[in-house]
Design a protein around this motif. Structure first.
Motif, PDB file in Angstrom:
ATOM      1  N   MET A   1     -42.340 -39.040 -35.759  1.00  0.00           N
ATOM      2  CA  MET A   1     -41.477 -40.106 -35.295  1.00  0.00           C
ATOM      3  C   MET A   1     -40.367 -39.522 -34.442  1.00  0.00           C
ATOM      4  N   SER A   2     -39.726 -40.355 -33.636  1.00  0.00           N
ATOM      5  CA  SER A   2     -38.680 -39.890 -32.725  1.00  0.00           C
ATOM      6  C   SER A   2     -37.334 -39.820 -33.428  1.00  0.00           C
ATOM      7  N   ASP A   3     -36.349 -39.287 -32.694  1.00  0.00           N
ATOM      8  CA  ASP A   3     -35.001 -39.174 -33.226  1.00  0.00           C
ATOM      9  C   ASP A   3     -34.386 -40.542 -33.489  1.00  0.00           C
ATOM     10  N   VAL A   4     -34.824 -41.559 -32.735  1.00  0.00           N
ATOM     11  CA  VAL A   4     -34.279 -42.905 -32.894  1.00  0.00           C
ATOM     12  C   VAL A   4     -34.644 -43.466 -34.258  1.00  0.00           C
ATOM     13  N   ALA A   5     -35.817 -43.113 -34.742  1.00  0.00           N
ATOM     14  CA  ALA A   5     -36.287 -43.645 -36.014  1.00  0.00           C
ATOM     15  C   ALA A   5     -35.749 -42.877 -37.212  1.00  0.00           C
ATOM     16  N   GLU A   6     -34.946 -41.821 -36.971  1.00  0.00           N
ATOM     17  CA  GLU A   6     -34.399 -41.059 -38.106  1.00  0.00           C
ATOM     18  C   GLU A   6     -33.473 -41.939 -38.930  1.00  0.00           C
ATOM     19  N   LYS A   7     -33.484 -41.689 -40.214  1.00  0.00           N
ATOM     20  CA  LYS A   7     -32.641 -42.433 -41.136  1.00  0.00           C
ATOM     21  C   LYS A   7     -31.187 -41.985 -40.982  1.00  0.00           C
ATOM     22  N   LYS A   8     -30.274 -42.958 -40.902  1.00  0.00           N
ATOM     23  CA  LYS A   8     -28.854 -42.640 -40.782  1.00  0.00           C
ATOM     24  C   LYS A   8     -28.346 -42.151 -42.128  1.00  0.00           C
ATOM     25  N   GLU A   9     -27.699 -41.002 -42.131  1.00  0.00           N
ATOM     26  CA  GLU A   9     -27.197 -40.426 -43.373  1.00  0.00           C
ATOM     27  C   GLU A   9     -25.787 -40.926 -43.654  1.00  0.00           C
ATOM     28  N   HIS A  10     -25.490 -41.091 -44.938  1.00  0.00           N
ATOM     29  CA  HIS A  10     -24.145 -41.452 -45.355  1.00  0.00           C
ATOM     30  C   HIS A  10     -23.303 -40.193 -45.407  1.00  0.00           C
ATOM     31  N   PRO A  11     -22.009 -40.315 -45.153  1.00  0.00           N
ATOM     32  CA  PRO A  11     -21.144 -39.143 -45.219  1.00  0.00           C
ATOM     33  C   PRO A  11     -21.148 -38.537 -46.621  1.00  0.00           C
ATOM     34  N   ARG A  12     -20.853 -37.265 -46.684  1.00  0.00           N
ATOM     35  CA  ARG A  12     -20.842 -36.554 -47.963  1.00  0.00           C
ATOM     36  C   ARG A  12     -19.435 -36.064 -48.261  1.00  0.00           C
ATOM     37  N   GLY A  13     -19.221 -35.652 -49.505  1.00  0.00           N
ATOM     38  CA  GLY A  13     -17.936 -35.089 -49.913  1.00  0.00           C
ATOM     39  C   GLY A  13     -16.849 -36.139 -49.951  1.00  0.00           C
ATOM     40  N   VAL A  14     -15.653 -35.784 -49.502  1.00  0.00           N
ATOM     41  CA  VAL A  14     -14.504 -36.691 -49.523  1.00  0.00           C
ATOM     42  C   VAL A  14     -14.766 -37.894 -48.633  1.00  0.00           C
ATOM     43  N   ALA A  15     -15.334 -37.683 -47.464  1.00  0.00           N
ATOM     44  CA  ALA A  15     -15.648 -38.793 -46.557  1.00  0.00           C
ATOM     45  C   ALA A  15     -16.636 -39.758 -47.214  1.00  0.00           C
ATOM     46  N   GLY A  16     -17.583 -39.234 -47.957  1.00  0.00           N
ATOM     47  CA  GLY A  16     -18.541 -40.083 -48.669  1.00  0.00           C
ATOM     48  C   GLY A  16     -17.878 -40.894 -49.766  1.00  0.00           C
ATOM     49  N   THR A  17     -16.946 -40.276 -50.455  1.00  0.00           N
ATOM     50  CA  THR A  17     -16.213 -40.982 -51.510  1.00  0.00           C
ATOM     51  C   THR A  17     -15.375 -42.102 -50.913  1.00  0.00           C
ATOM     52  N   ILE A  18     -14.718 -41.814 -49.794  1.00  0.00           N
ATOM     53  CA  ILE A  18     -13.915 -42.845 -49.120  1.00  0.00           C
ATOM     54  C   ILE A  18     -14.813 -43.987 -48.656  1.00  0.00           C
ATOM     55  N   TRP A  19     -15.968 -43.658 -48.087  1.00  0.00           N
ATOM     56  CA  TRP A  19     -16.916 -44.679 -47.639  1.00  0.00           C
ATOM     57  C   TRP A  19     -17.347 -45.561 -48.817  1.00  0.00           C
ATOM     58  N   LEU A  20     -17.661 -44.926 -49.930  1.00  0.00           N
ATOM     59  CA  LEU A  20     -18.093 -45.658 -51.122  1.00  0.00           C
ATOM     60  C   LEU A  20     -16.982 -46.568 -51.644  1.00  0.00           C
ATOM     61  N   LEU A  21     -15.754 -46.072 -51.691  1.00  0.00           N
ATOM     62  CA  LEU A  21     -14.631 -46.875 -52.170  1.00  0.00           C
ATOM     63  C   LEU A  21     -14.358 -48.071 -51.251  1.00  0.00           C
ATOM     64  N   GLU A  22     -14.459 -47.854 -49.941  1.00  0.00           N
ATOM     65  CA  GLU A  22     -14.251 -48.956 -48.996  1.00  0.00           C
ATOM     66  C   GLU A  22     -15.285 -50.053 -49.205  1.00  0.00           C
TER      67      GLU A  22
END
Length: 150
Positions: free
Chosen positions: A1-22
């Protein structure tokens, strides 16, 4: 598959925690908003039902004051819901709806105090009137100096 079809990753670490809290905050705000709407509908329907019951058993004046009290409570719930919606959109607390809720709550209390059969204390009425003045002044101040309109 192409790069367009790649799954978007969620941020990790502190940024991931902030994303989850938001996102958790947004979910909780949506649930609270829905519950406020349900409560407003229930209070309004019960207020109307109580009004017609009170008209047959008590004076129209008492029934009207009780209905007005319920309608003002519904207005408070609607304004709080509006604040939740604005907070979800802007991701920050919006001042004007909160001040409007406070003003309606104070007016509701004044109507309750004046309509009750017990004598109202002068100090309580003076405090409530002062609160109305403060809320109105704050609404005027905020509407004149709101940074989002410039």
């Amino acid at each position: 598959m192409s790069d367009v079809a790649e799954k978007k990753e969620h941020p990790r670490g502190v940024a991931g925690t902030i994303w989850l809290l938001e996102h958790a905050q947004d979910l909780i705000s949506v649930v609270v908003g829905v519950l406020l709407v349900v409560m407003a509908v229930v209070v309004l329907v019960l207020g109307i039902v109580d009004f017609f019951r009170d008209v047959t058993h008590e004076s129209v004046e008492t029934a009207a004051v009780n209905l007005l009290n319920q309608i003002l409570l519904v207005l408070i719930l609607v304004e709080i819901t509006h604040t939740v919606v604005l907070s979800l959109r802007a991701h920050h607390l919006v001042t004007q709806p909160l001040l409007a809720v406070g003003l309606v709550a104070v007016i509701r209390r004044i109507l309750f105090v004046l309509s009750s059969e017990a004598a109202a204390s002068t100090a309580e009425l003076a405090l409530l009137i002062a609160m109305v003045a403060v809320f109105v002044a704050a609404l005027i101040f905020v509407s004149r100096y709101d940074r989002t309109e410039t």
